[in-house]
Design an enzyme around this catalytic site. Structure first.
Site, PDB file in Angstrom:
ATOM      1  N   TRP A 101       0.838  -1.212   0.000  1.00  0.00           N
ATOM      2  CA  TRP A 101       0.000   0.000   0.000  1.00  0.00           C
ATOM      3  C   TRP A 101       0.865   1.251   0.000  1.00  0.00           C
ATOM      4  CZ3 TRP A 101      -4.206  -1.326  -1.983  1.00  0.00           C
ATOM      5  CH2 TRP A 101      -4.797  -2.550  -1.663  1.00  0.00           C
ATOM      6  N   ASP A 171      -1.291   6.756   6.351  1.00  0.00           N
ATOM      7  CA  ASP A 171      -2.410   5.885   5.992  1.00  0.00           C
ATOM      8  C   ASP A 171      -2.663   4.997   7.210  1.00  0.00           C
ATOM      9  OD1 ASP A 171      -4.081   3.885   5.110  1.00  0.00           O
ATOM     10  OD2 ASP A 171      -2.878   3.316   3.366  1.00  0.00           O
ATOM     11  N   LYS A 195     -12.275  -1.437   7.516  1.00  0.00           N
ATOM     12  CA  LYS A 195     -11.568  -2.377   8.397  1.00  0.00           C
ATOM     13  C   LYS A 195     -12.072  -2.219   9.827  1.00  0.00           C
ATOM     14  CE  LYS A 195      -8.171  -1.943   4.995  1.00  0.00           C
ATOM     15  NZ  LYS A 195      -8.179  -3.288   4.433  1.00  0.00           N
TER      16      LYS A 195
HETATM   17  N1  PMP Z   1      -4.164   1.221   2.601  1.00  0.00           N
HETATM   18  C1  PMP Z   1      -4.200   0.140   3.389  1.00  0.00           C
HETATM   19  C2  PMP Z   1      -3.324   0.097   4.595  1.00  0.00           C
HETATM   20  C3  PMP Z   1      -5.050  -0.918   3.068  1.00  0.00           C
HETATM   21  O1  PMP Z   1      -5.074  -2.012   3.839  1.00  0.00           O
HETATM   22  C4  PMP Z   1      -5.881  -0.824   1.931  1.00  0.00           C
HETATM   23  C5  PMP Z   1      -6.877  -1.902   1.548  1.00  0.00           C
HETATM   24  N2  PMP Z   1      -6.742  -3.116   2.057  1.00  0.00           N
HETATM   25  C6  PMP Z   1      -5.785   0.304   1.131  1.00  0.00           C
HETATM   26  C7  PMP Z   1      -4.930   1.321   1.505  1.00  0.00           C
HETATM   27  C8  PMP Z   1      -6.623   0.458  -0.108  1.00  0.00           C
HETATM   28  O2  PMP Z   1      -7.917   0.717   0.286  1.00  0.00           O
HETATM   29  P1  PMP Z   1      -9.128   0.873  -0.727  1.00  0.00           P
HETATM   30  O3  PMP Z   1      -9.440  -0.474  -1.236  1.00  0.00           O
HETATM   31  O4  PMP Z   1     -10.199   1.465   0.140  1.00  0.00           O
HETATM   32  O5  PMP Z   1      -8.707   1.807  -1.787  1.00  0.00           O
END
Ligand code: PMP
Length: 360
Positions: A101, A171, A195
């Site tokens: 990520w 994030d 989450k």
């Molecule tokens: N950042 C983190 C730490 C994540 O775990 C995730 C999704 N698992 C994301 C970003 C991406 O999120 P989204 O699918 O809402 O774009």
């Protein structure tokens, strides 16, 4: 009706009390004669919902007055672009790469300016958090970026990096509201809701006021400017109304549970049970460095892919769902967010113990 113990990394388990309350309000939300889904976002009833959600979130995190709270859409991934578009005044930013990520956010930022990877743990499959006590922070960096809890690899920053005076952007998608944090240490925090706090479709941004700027990168669409949403109280266009409503209920639930200090205690207890089991097991093994272990996402392996697959299959049959590791890393992963009760982790550990004993 029978509910399973859902260890999904997200969308993930929500508090049963919240789901029941939402179910009871589905057809007629508090005398309005309609569900929240059917309600105008400009109505008095909805205004009360979004205002209460923000105010409860502010209480939980003790958000200082000079920070704005935004309820947006586009998931956490959209923030990978919004952050540089809005914050890259000098067209430069430093990224700490601790997983997929963070890497995606870094790659996205590279489309708008100079993104520098100033630390990384990719050399050992992101199984640790690099030392961030003396980073080569760029002089012209507009911010330093971290993914605070790495959902896929199961690591967490237990010490925030020394950003040498630069604004920290985090994030927090997979650790949001799992423990108290000092918001003042960050320039901007964002978190996808799916989450720890609600259904997918809502993303929460907490940004210091001076970072909500008019002079964003040229060509930034109105929808991708923080200022657009801040000026309109997150009601510039139709927000993810139902998602915000559920997030608001989760915030109230967290307050009722005793707030974030209490959640931290509960989360530590749950994680300890699982990690202690892993540390004494002869079959299962945790995959990350102990000092960097996440309280939310716990990856583990047996070392034998066929046995991992059998474990996932048998655990599912026992009512323990979604224990398969991320498709890119394999093995298993138990996500034990705020709403996962202690009994769920106890059941998982008992199942693992039994699985191990059966194999001598
Ligand atoms: N950042 C983190 C730490 C994540 O775990 C995730 C999704 N698992 C994301 C970003 C991406 O999120 P989204 O699918 O809402 O774009």
């Amino acid at each position: 009706m029978s509910r399973v113990y859902n260890f999904s990394a997200g969308p993930a388990v929500l508090p049963e009390a919240v789901l029941k309350e939402a179910a009871a309000e589905m057809l007629d939300y508090r005398g309005t004669g309609m569900s929240v889904m059917e309600m105008s976002h400009r109505s008095k009833a909805y205004d009360d919902i979004i205002k209460a959600a923000e105010s409860d979130l502010r209480d939980l995190l003790h958000i200082p007055d000079n920070y704005r709270v935004l309820f947006l859409q586009g998931g956490a991934s959209q923030q990978f672009a919004m952050v540089p578009m809005n914050l890259m005044k000098n067209r430069a930013a430093d990224y700490i790469i601790t997983g997929q990520w963070a890497k995606k956010a870094y790659q996205e930022a590279g489309m708008y300016g100079q993104a520098n990877a100033i630390a990384s743990s990719e050399d050992r499959t992101f199984s640790y958090i690099p030392d961030c006590s003396d980073l080569p922070v760029s002089e012209n960096a507009d911010y330093v970026y971290i993914c605070e809890n790495n959902t896929i690899y199961g690591t967490k920053f237990w010490t925030l990096p020394d950003t040498k005076g630069k604004d920290l952007v985090a994030d927090q998608s997979s650790c949001f509201l799992s423990e108290p944090v000092d918001v003042a240490k960050y320039g901007l925090i964002f978190a996808g809701a799916q989450k720890n706090v609600g259904p997918a479709g809502t993303v929460i941004v907490i940004a210091r006021e001076d970072l909500i700027r008019e002079d964003v990168l040229e060509g930034t669409p109105a929808m991708l400017r923080y200022k657009t949403h801040a000026d309109a109280g997150s009601l510039y266009n139709t927000p993810p109304t139902y998602g915000i409503y559920i997030c608001g209920k989760v915030f109230k639930w967290l307050k009722e549970m005793g707030g974030l200090e209490e959640m931290k205690k509960r989360n530590e207890k749950k994680a300890k049970l699982l990690y202690d089991f892993l540390d004494q097991s002869r079959l299962f093994k945790g995959t990350v460095e102990k000092k960097d272990r996440s309280l939310m996402n716990v990856p583990f392996i047996t070392g034998d892919e066929a046995l991992d697959a059998l474990f996932v299959k048998e655990s599912k049959a026992a009512g323990l769902e979604n224990l398969k590791g991320h498709r890119t890393v394999g093995g298993m992963r138990a996500s034990i967010y705020n709403a996962m009760p202690m009994e769920g982790v106890e059941k998982l550990v008992a199942f693992m113990d039994d699985f191990e004993k059966k194999r001598g």
